[in-house]
Design a protein around this motif. Structure first.
Motif, PDB file in Angstrom:
ATOM      1  N   GLN A  46       0.274  -0.823   0.175  1.00  0.00           N
ATOM      2  CA  GLN A  46       0.337   0.173   0.036  1.00  0.00           C
ATOM      3  C   GLN A  46       0.951   0.944  -0.084  1.00  0.00           C
ATOM      4  O   GLN A  46       0.792   2.168  -0.884  1.00  0.00           O
ATOM      5  CB  GLN A  46      -1.140  -0.336   1.563  1.00  0.00           C
ATOM      6  N   GLU A  67     -11.919  12.894  -6.389  1.00  0.00           N
ATOM      7  CA  GLU A  67     -11.621  11.366  -6.524  1.00  0.00           C
ATOM      8  C   GLU A  67     -10.386  11.133  -6.688  1.00  0.00           C
ATOM      9  O   GLU A  67     -11.061  10.010  -5.528  1.00  0.00           O
ATOM     10  CB  GLU A  67     -12.796  11.430  -8.160  1.00  0.00           C
ATOM     11  N   ASP A  70      -9.241  11.670  -2.992  1.00  0.00           N
ATOM     12  CA  ASP A  70      -9.414  11.261  -2.142  1.00  0.00           C
ATOM     13  C   ASP A  70      -9.782   9.923  -2.033  1.00  0.00           C
ATOM     14  O   ASP A  70      -9.382   9.102  -0.585  1.00  0.00           O
ATOM     15  CB  ASP A  70     -11.658  11.582  -2.320  1.00  0.00           C
ATOM     16  N   SER A  71      -9.567   9.107  -3.304  1.00  0.00           N
ATOM     17  CA  SER A  71      -8.710   7.698  -3.193  1.00  0.00           C
ATOM     18  C   SER A  71      -7.521   7.812  -2.446  1.00  0.00           C
ATOM     19  O   SER A  71      -7.410   6.717  -1.578  1.00  0.00           O
ATOM     20  CB  SER A  71      -8.731   7.073  -4.306  1.00  0.00           C
ATOM     21  N   LEU A  73      -6.319   9.962   0.007  1.00  0.00           N
ATOM     22  CA  LEU A  73      -6.148  10.123   0.911  1.00  0.00           C
ATOM     23  C   LEU A  73      -6.520   9.199   2.043  1.00  0.00           C
ATOM     24  O   LEU A  73      -6.466   8.648   2.965  1.00  0.00           O
ATOM     25  CB  LEU A  73      -7.256  11.340   1.235  1.00  0.00           C
ATOM     26  N   GLU A  74      -8.675   8.043   1.494  1.00  0.00           N
ATOM     27  CA  GLU A  74      -8.637   7.158   1.830  1.00  0.00           C
ATOM     28  C   GLU A  74      -6.951   5.650   1.964  1.00  0.00           C
ATOM     29  O   GLU A  74      -6.458   5.467   3.237  1.00  0.00           O
ATOM     30  CB  GLU A  74      -9.585   6.190   0.989  1.00  0.00           C
ATOM     31  N   LEU A  75      -5.824   5.697   0.723  1.00  0.00           N
ATOM     32  CA  LEU A  75      -5.032   4.891   1.637  1.00  0.00           C
ATOM     33  C   LEU A  75      -4.507   5.236   1.899  1.00  0.00           C
ATOM     34  O   LEU A  75      -3.633   4.696   2.985  1.00  0.00           O
ATOM     35  CB  LEU A  75      -4.499   4.494   0.132  1.00  0.00           C
ATOM     36  N   HIS A  77      -5.335   6.801   5.173  1.00  0.00           N
ATOM     37  CA  HIS A  77      -6.042   6.300   6.408  1.00  0.00           C
ATOM     38  C   HIS A  77      -5.913   4.927   6.712  1.00  0.00           C
ATOM     39  O   HIS A  77      -5.475   4.695   7.724  1.00  0.00           O
ATOM     40  CB  HIS A  77      -7.255   6.910   6.231  1.00  0.00           C
ATOM     41  N   GLU A  78      -5.798   4.087   5.732  1.00  0.00           N
ATOM     42  CA  GLU A  78      -5.698   2.953   5.745  1.00  0.00           C
ATOM     43  C   GLU A  78      -4.040   2.433   6.265  1.00  0.00           C
ATOM     44  O   GLU A  78      -3.572   2.177   7.319  1.00  0.00           O
ATOM     45  CB  GLU A  78      -6.033   1.973   4.805  1.00  0.00           C
TER      46      GLU A  78
END
Length: 90
Positions: A46, A67, A70-71, A73-75, A77-78
């Motif tokens: 990741q 989009e 956001d993708s 940022l989501e990665l 956060h994971e």
């Protein structure tokens, strides 16, 4: 009155309980290390994806969609949550 034999038996009981506890913890540490290693491998993949996507977004800064950001940022956060999980293992 406590005899020498009583003291020896009490000590032997203590040693046996400590040995059992030690063995159990040793297994738990081994399993935690295996779990941490597996989690780390996933997180490294990741991390590489985050780096690559970040570089790509940097090149396309003017055309970057919300989009895609956001993708990314989501990665991120994971990854943060994964690092926390590994930290809790130790």
């Amino acid at each position: 009155m406590t005899t020498t034999e009583d003291i020896r038996e009490e000590f032997q009981g203590l040693v046996e309980r400590l040995e059992t506890q030690r063995d159990e913890i040793k297994v738990q540490v081994h399993l935690a290390n295996m779990e941490a290693h597996d989690e780390w491998s996933k997180l490294e993949t990741q991390w590489q994806q985050l780096q690559a996507k970040g570089k790509q977004l940097g090149k396309e800064a003017g055309r970057t969609s919300h989009e895609a950001f956001d993708s990314l940022l989501e990665l991120g956060h994971e990854l943060r949550e994964g690092y926390k999980r590994i930290g809790k293992l130790f």
